[in-house]
Scaffold this motif. Structure first.
Motif, mmCIF file in Angstrom:
data_model
loop_
_atom_site.group_PDB
_atom_site.id
_atom_site.type_symbol
_atom_site.label_atom_id
_atom_site.label_comp_id
_atom_site.label_asym_id
_atom_site.label_seq_id
_atom_site.Cartn_x
_atom_site.Cartn_y
_atom_site.Cartn_z
ATOM 1 N N MET A 1 -0.202 11.240 7.577
ATOM 2 C CA MET A 1 -0.357 9.816 7.363
ATOM 3 C C MET A 1 -1.804 9.410 7.583
ATOM 4 O O MET A 1 -2.304 8.536 6.893
ATOM 5 C CB MET A 1 0.591 9.076 8.316
ATOM 6 N N ASP A 2 -2.465 10.082 8.527
ATOM 7 C CA ASP A 2 -3.875 9.774 8.773
ATOM 8 C C ASP A 2 -4.722 10.101 7.544
ATOM 9 O O ASP A 2 -5.610 9.324 7.173
ATOM 10 C CB ASP A 2 -4.393 10.553 9.981
ATOM 11 N N CYS A 3 -4.448 11.236 6.916
ATOM 12 C CA CYS A 3 -5.181 11.607 5.698
ATOM 13 C C CYS A 3 -4.921 10.596 4.592
ATOM 14 O O CYS A 3 -5.842 10.234 3.848
ATOM 15 C CB CYS A 3 -4.768 12.997 5.235
ATOM 16 N N LEU A 4 -3.689 10.152 4.478
ATOM 17 C CA LEU A 4 -3.345 9.178 3.452
ATOM 18 C C LEU A 4 -4.056 7.857 3.703
ATOM 19 O O LEU A 4 -4.606 7.258 2.768
ATOM 20 C CB LEU A 4 -1.832 8.971 3.415
ATOM 21 N N ARG A 5 -4.059 7.405 4.939
ATOM 22 C CA ARG A 5 -4.769 6.158 5.264
ATOM 23 C C ARG A 5 -6.258 6.283 4.959
ATOM 24 O O ARG A 5 -6.875 5.355 4.451
ATOM 25 C CB ARG A 5 -4.567 5.802 6.732
ATOM 26 N N GLY A 6 -6.835 7.447 5.270
ATOM 27 C CA GLY A 6 -8.244 7.691 4.976
ATOM 28 C C GLY A 6 -8.514 7.650 3.487
ATOM 29 O O GLY A 6 -9.509 7.069 3.038
ATOM 30 N N PHE A 7 -7.627 8.269 2.696
ATOM 31 C CA PHE A 7 -7.822 8.269 1.245
ATOM 32 C C PHE A 7 -7.666 6.869 0.665
ATOM 33 O O PHE A 7 -8.415 6.472 -0.235
ATOM 34 C CB PHE A 7 -6.846 9.235 0.574
ATOM 35 N N ALA A 9 -8.369 4.117 2.176
ATOM 36 C CA ALA A 9 -9.604 3.410 2.530
ATOM 37 C C ALA A 9 -10.734 3.809 1.584
ATOM 38 O O ALA A 9 -11.551 2.962 1.178
ATOM 39 C CB ALA A 9 -9.987 3.701 3.975
ATOM 40 N N LYS A 10 -10.777 5.096 1.197
ATOM 41 C CA LYS A 10 -11.787 5.543 0.237
ATOM 42 C C LYS A 10 -11.590 4.853 -1.108
ATOM 43 O O LYS A 10 -12.561 4.465 -1.760
ATOM 44 C CB LYS A 10 -11.715 7.056 0.039
ATOM 45 N N LEU A 11 -10.335 4.731 -1.540
ATOM 46 C CA LEU A 11 -10.061 4.061 -2.815
ATOM 47 C C LEU A 11 -10.583 2.631 -2.805
ATOM 48 O O LEU A 11 -11.186 2.172 -3.785
ATOM 49 C CB LEU A 11 -8.560 4.060 -3.117
ATOM 50 N N GLN A 12 -10.357 1.920 -1.715
ATOM 51 C CA GLN A 12 -10.849 0.539 -1.620
ATOM 52 C C GLN A 12 -12.372 0.507 -1.610
ATOM 53 O O GLN A 12 -12.986 -0.375 -2.223
ATOM 54 C CB GLN A 12 -10.283 -0.134 -0.371
ATOM 55 N N ASN A 13 -12.990 1.469 -0.933
ATOM 56 C CA ASN A 13 -14.454 1.546 -0.921
ATOM 57 C C ASN A 13 -14.987 1.835 -2.320
ATOM 58 O O ASN A 13 -15.985 1.254 -2.751
ATOM 59 C CB ASN A 13 -14.906 2.619 0.067
ATOM 60 N N TRP A 14 -14.322 2.742 -3.042
ATOM 61 C CA TRP A 14 -14.742 3.060 -4.401
ATOM 62 C C TRP A 14 -14.608 1.846 -5.315
ATOM 63 O O TRP A 14 -15.453 1.624 -6.176
ATOM 64 C CB TRP A 14 -13.940 4.221 -4.955
ATOM 65 N N GLN A 15 -13.539 1.070 -5.127
ATOM 66 C CA GLN A 15 -13.377 -0.147 -5.932
ATOM 67 C C GLN A 15 -14.534 -1.109 -5.688
ATOM 68 O O GLN A 15 -15.072 -1.708 -6.618
ATOM 69 C CB GLN A 15 -12.050 -0.833 -5.607
ATOM 70 N N ARG A 16 -14.916 -1.240 -4.432
ATOM 71 C CA ARG A 16 -16.030 -2.120 -4.086
ATOM 72 C C ARG A 16 -17.326 -1.625 -4.719
ATOM 73 O O ARG A 16 -18.088 -2.396 -5.296
ATOM 74 C CB ARG A 16 -16.170 -2.194 -2.565
ATOM 75 N N LEU A 54 -8.016 2.665 -10.185
ATOM 76 C CA LEU A 54 -8.011 2.858 -8.732
ATOM 77 C C LEU A 54 -6.945 1.985 -8.061
ATOM 78 O O LEU A 54 -6.290 2.429 -7.122
ATOM 79 C CB LEU A 54 -9.392 2.568 -8.147
ATOM 80 N N THR A 55 -6.761 0.773 -8.547
ATOM 81 C CA THR A 55 -5.719 -0.110 -8.018
ATOM 82 C C THR A 55 -4.339 0.474 -8.283
ATOM 83 O O THR A 55 -3.460 0.450 -7.417
ATOM 84 C CB THR A 55 -5.842 -1.514 -8.635
ATOM 85 N N SER A 56 -4.148 1.017 -9.480
ATOM 86 C CA SER A 56 -2.868 1.640 -9.828
ATOM 87 C C SER A 56 -2.597 2.852 -8.943
ATOM 88 O O SER A 56 -1.475 3.048 -8.466
ATOM 89 C CB SER A 56 -2.892 2.061 -11.295
ATOM 90 N N LEU A 57 -3.621 3.651 -8.708
ATOM 91 C CA LEU A 57 -3.477 4.813 -7.833
ATOM 92 C C LEU A 57 -3.118 4.382 -6.419
ATOM 93 O O LEU A 57 -2.241 4.970 -5.786
ATOM 94 C CB LEU A 57 -4.772 5.622 -7.837
ATOM 95 N N ASP A 58 -3.741 3.329 -5.946
ATOM 96 C CA ASP A 58 -3.450 2.783 -4.613
ATOM 97 C C ASP A 58 -1.993 2.346 -4.513
ATOM 98 O O ASP A 58 -1.289 2.690 -3.563
ATOM 99 C CB ASP A 58 -4.384 1.604 -4.336
ATOM 100 N N SER A 59 -1.515 1.615 -5.513
ATOM 101 C CA SER A 59 -0.130 1.127 -5.461
ATOM 102 C C SER A 59 0.878 2.274 -5.592
ATOM 103 O O SER A 59 1.925 2.255 -4.945
ATOM 104 C CB SER A 59 0.113 0.074 -6.538
ATOM 105 N N GLN A 60 0.554 3.293 -6.396
ATOM 106 C CA GLN A 60 1.446 4.443 -6.531
ATOM 107 C C GLN A 60 1.552 5.208 -5.209
ATOM 108 O O GLN A 60 2.644 5.613 -4.808
ATOM 109 C CB GLN A 60 0.942 5.394 -7.627
ATOM 110 N N LEU A 61 0.433 5.394 -4.538
ATOM 111 C CA LEU A 61 0.462 6.089 -3.250
ATOM 112 C C LEU A 61 1.250 5.292 -2.217
ATOM 113 O O LEU A 61 2.003 5.866 -1.431
ATOM 114 C CB LEU A 61 -0.961 6.349 -2.756
ATOM 115 N N ASN A 62 1.079 3.973 -2.225
ATOM 116 C CA ASN A 62 1.846 3.143 -1.289
ATOM 117 C C ASN A 62 3.336 3.176 -1.595
ATOM 118 O O ASN A 62 4.162 3.065 -0.690
ATOM 119 C CB ASN A 62 1.329 1.706 -1.301
ATOM 120 N N MET A 63 3.689 3.336 -2.875
ATOM 121 C CA MET A 63 5.099 3.418 -3.245
ATOM 122 C C MET A 63 5.698 4.759 -2.786
ATOM 123 O O MET A 63 6.796 4.810 -2.250
ATOM 124 C CB MET A 63 5.254 3.279 -4.761
#
Length: 190
Positions: A1-7, A9-16, A54-63
């Motif tokens: 879960m820690d790795c997932l949270r880190g990834f 966070a990276k996705l959000q940073n990449w979006q920015r 990147l947003t789609s990838l974020d939502s898929q991972l959260n699902m």
């Protein structure tokens, strides 16, 4: 879960960064943009497309990996920790958890084995606690197996090879057993 949270966070940073016109984290895109001096900056359409992906990838991972309570994570990571609040554990599991927490043989096993091996070995002695822990571990392995199986199926079933019955082929492709080609060929006559 820690790795997932880190990834995530990276996705959000990449979006920015993409919003600011920076594509350095995408090496191939940066190389292509670097070759064209006049197109060095990301245009609006490309920014939008990358951000949507990147947003789609974020939502898929959260699902696929829903967030679980931090206390459940503590129970899973280290059942012998003194920081676990017993009131957050389901009441039908509390007594069994306390037995596990004070079992020195189980603590020794916990220190010697991987987390998943430890919880599988505790299933006989502490079935309710191990079931709770394994329920948290299970989504990671099943999602991985599902995705690898789907990827293998897509490789097998393409336009040049579109047999309807892919069961034997996919069983062979997903098997972890290594074929003994030399032994098989030695038994055949020329």
């Amino acid at each position: 879960m820690d790795c997932l949270r880190g990834f995530l966070a990276k996705l959000q940073n990449w979006q920015r960064k993409v919003g600011a016109g920076n594509a350095a984290m995408f090496e191939t895109l940066s190389a292509v943009l670097g070759e064209n001096e006049e197109d060095c900056l990301l245009d609006l359409l490309l920014k939008t497309e990358i951000t949507q992906h990147l947003t789609s990838l974020d939502s898929q991972l959260n699902m696929f990996f829903p967030e679980f309570e931090e206390e459940e994570g503590k129970l899973l990571r280290n059942p012998f920790s003194g920081t676990i609040d017993i009131t957050t554990i389901p009441s039908d599991v509390q007594d069994e958890f306390l037995d596990l927490k004070h079992d020195s043989a189980a603590k020794d096993l916990y220190e010697d084995k991987f987390l998943n091996v430890f919880w599988c070995s505790m299933h006989q002695s502490y079935p309710k606690v191990s079931e709770t822990a394994l329920r948290l571990l299970l989504p990671f392995s099943t999602t991985y197996l599902y995705e690898s199986g789907l990827s293998t199926l897509l490789q097998i079933k393409n336009q040049s090879r579109n047999r309807l019955d892919v069961d034997p082929d996919i069983s062979c492709a997903l098997s972890e057993t290594q074929p003994r080609i030399r032994q098989l060929t030695e038994k055949k006559q020329f």
